[in-house]
Design an enzyme around this catalytic site. Structure first.
Site, short mmCIF file in Angstrom:
data_model
loop_
_atom_site.label_atom_id
_atom_site.label_comp_id
_atom_site.label_asym_id
_atom_site.label_seq_id
_atom_site.Cartn_x
_atom_site.Cartn_y
_atom_site.Cartn_z
N CYS A 109 51.33 -55.76 107.50
CA CYS A 109 50.15 -54.94 107.20
C CYS A 109 48.89 -55.47 107.89
CB CYS A 109 49.92 -54.93 105.69
SG CYS A 109 48.80 -53.61 105.16
N ASP A 131 52.04 -56.09 94.17
CA ASP A 131 51.14 -57.07 94.78
C ASP A 131 50.53 -57.90 93.66
OD1 ASP A 131 48.34 -56.63 97.15
OD2 ASP A 131 49.49 -58.40 96.55
O1 LIG Z 1 44.83 -56.03 103.66
C1 LIG Z 1 43.73 -55.69 103.25
O2 LIG Z 1 42.67 -56.11 103.72
C2 LIG Z 1 43.63 -54.71 102.11
C3 LIG Z 1 42.37 -54.23 101.73
C4 LIG Z 1 42.27 -53.33 100.67
C5 LIG Z 1 43.41 -52.90 99.99
C6 LIG Z 1 44.68 -53.37 100.37
C7 LIG Z 1 44.78 -54.28 101.43
N1 LIG Z 1 46.03 -54.76 101.82
C8 LIG Z 1 47.19 -54.19 101.21
C9 LIG Z 1 48.49 -54.73 101.65
O3 LIG Z 1 49.48 -53.98 101.67
C10 LIG Z 1 48.65 -56.21 101.87
O4 LIG Z 1 49.68 -56.40 102.81
C11 LIG Z 1 49.05 -56.83 100.53
O5 LIG Z 1 47.97 -56.70 99.64
C12 LIG Z 1 49.44 -58.29 100.68
O6 LIG Z 1 48.39 -58.98 101.27
P1 LIG Z 1 48.54 -60.58 101.48
O7 LIG Z 1 48.56 -61.19 100.10
O8 LIG Z 1 47.33 -60.93 102.28
O9 LIG Z 1 49.82 -60.81 102.22
#
Ligand SMILES: O=C(O)c1ccccc1NCC(=O)[C@H](O)[C@H](O)COP(=O)(O)O
Length: 246
Positions: free
Chosen positions: A8, A131
């Protein structure tokens, strides 16, 4: 089994190429201005074109307006739209039906009540994404690099494919896959060198670790998949010869 992998927060063509070459499945584009991974819809459409149909395109929104949803449906024709805000079940149902979109609803998990909330969406989505809840000082509902207690997921089976997300890294994803029955896995921060700066080597390592886990077998996930595919046994099973079973 093959675990579905979503990387992502992509913003560059070489990131798309790296996911494709490493054997990923989905690419996520963040359409949320407060995120360091935010891209414009036009840029997301250009990146989507780079996938040549070999990767699923997943735009990500937070409480999107009707206008933005309509533009996403029109301009991206996504494989899934990820709803990562406080969208109600009714809003999810509306987005799915009014714009004929396949939906992945993200749920922040900190305890059993959050999994109950996730179950309420299950009949109306193509995927759930579990998440971590955002930290108190977070400026965004996701992408915070925060894991949650995977033991909360013991026995969790919402009856729809679900992705595990939150603070995963190439170093921790193998354990996450051994301890949960997630049919998919999602990462953003864990494959970055800085917020919004993807590290191609870490993307490759993450995907490689998931494929290694697939090759070594994921008994929890395989059992969950078998349960979801099991055909209901006939009420009165009969023997092969047609007579009633003993
Ligand atoms: O990634 C972002 O900046 C974000 C911003 C606002 C809402 C969702 C967002 N990301 C969503 C995703 O699917 C991420 O991959 C997920 O939250 C996991 O993130 P991480 O813990 O950094 O791997």
């Amino acid at each position: 089994m093959r675990t579905e992998i979503k990387i992502c927060g992509l913003s560059k063509r070489e990131e798309i190429d790296a996911v494709m070459e490493a054997g990923g499945d989905l690419v996520g584009f963040v359409l949320f201005e407060k995120s360091p991974r935010n891209v414009s819809l036009g840029h997301a459409a250009a990146l989507a074109g780079r996938t040549c149909g070999k990767l699923g395109v997943v735009p990500l929104t937070v409480n999107a307006s009707d206008e933005l949803v309509a533009r996403i449906a029109e301009d991206l024709r996504p494989d899934l739209i990820q709803l990562h805000g406080s969208e109600s079940v009714e809003r999810v149902r509306e987005i799915r039906s009014r714009w004929n979109l396949r939906v992945m609803k993200a749920i922040g998990v900190a305890g059993p009540k959050d999994l109950e909330a996730a179950r309420a969406y299950a009949p109306f989505v193509e995927r759930l994404l579990l998440d971590a809840k955002p930290p108190k000082d977070a400026t965004r509902p996701g992408g915070n690099g925060a894991p949650f207690d995977w033991s909360l997921l013991d026995g969790f089976d919402p009856g729809v494919p679900w992705m595990l997300s939150g603070g995963l890294t190439p170093e921790t994803v193998t354990e996450a896959l051994s301890r949960t029955a997630a049919s998919g896995i999602d990462v953003s921060s864990g494959v970055e060198s800085a917020p919004g700066v993807k590290d191609l080597g870490r993307i490759r390592s993450f995907i490689g670790a998931v494929r290694d886990a697939d090759r070594h077998g994921r008994p929890l996930a395989a059992a969950a998949l078998a349960r979801s595919l099991r055909v209901r046994e006939p009420a009165n099973p009969t023997t092969a010869s047609g007579s009633r079973a003993a």
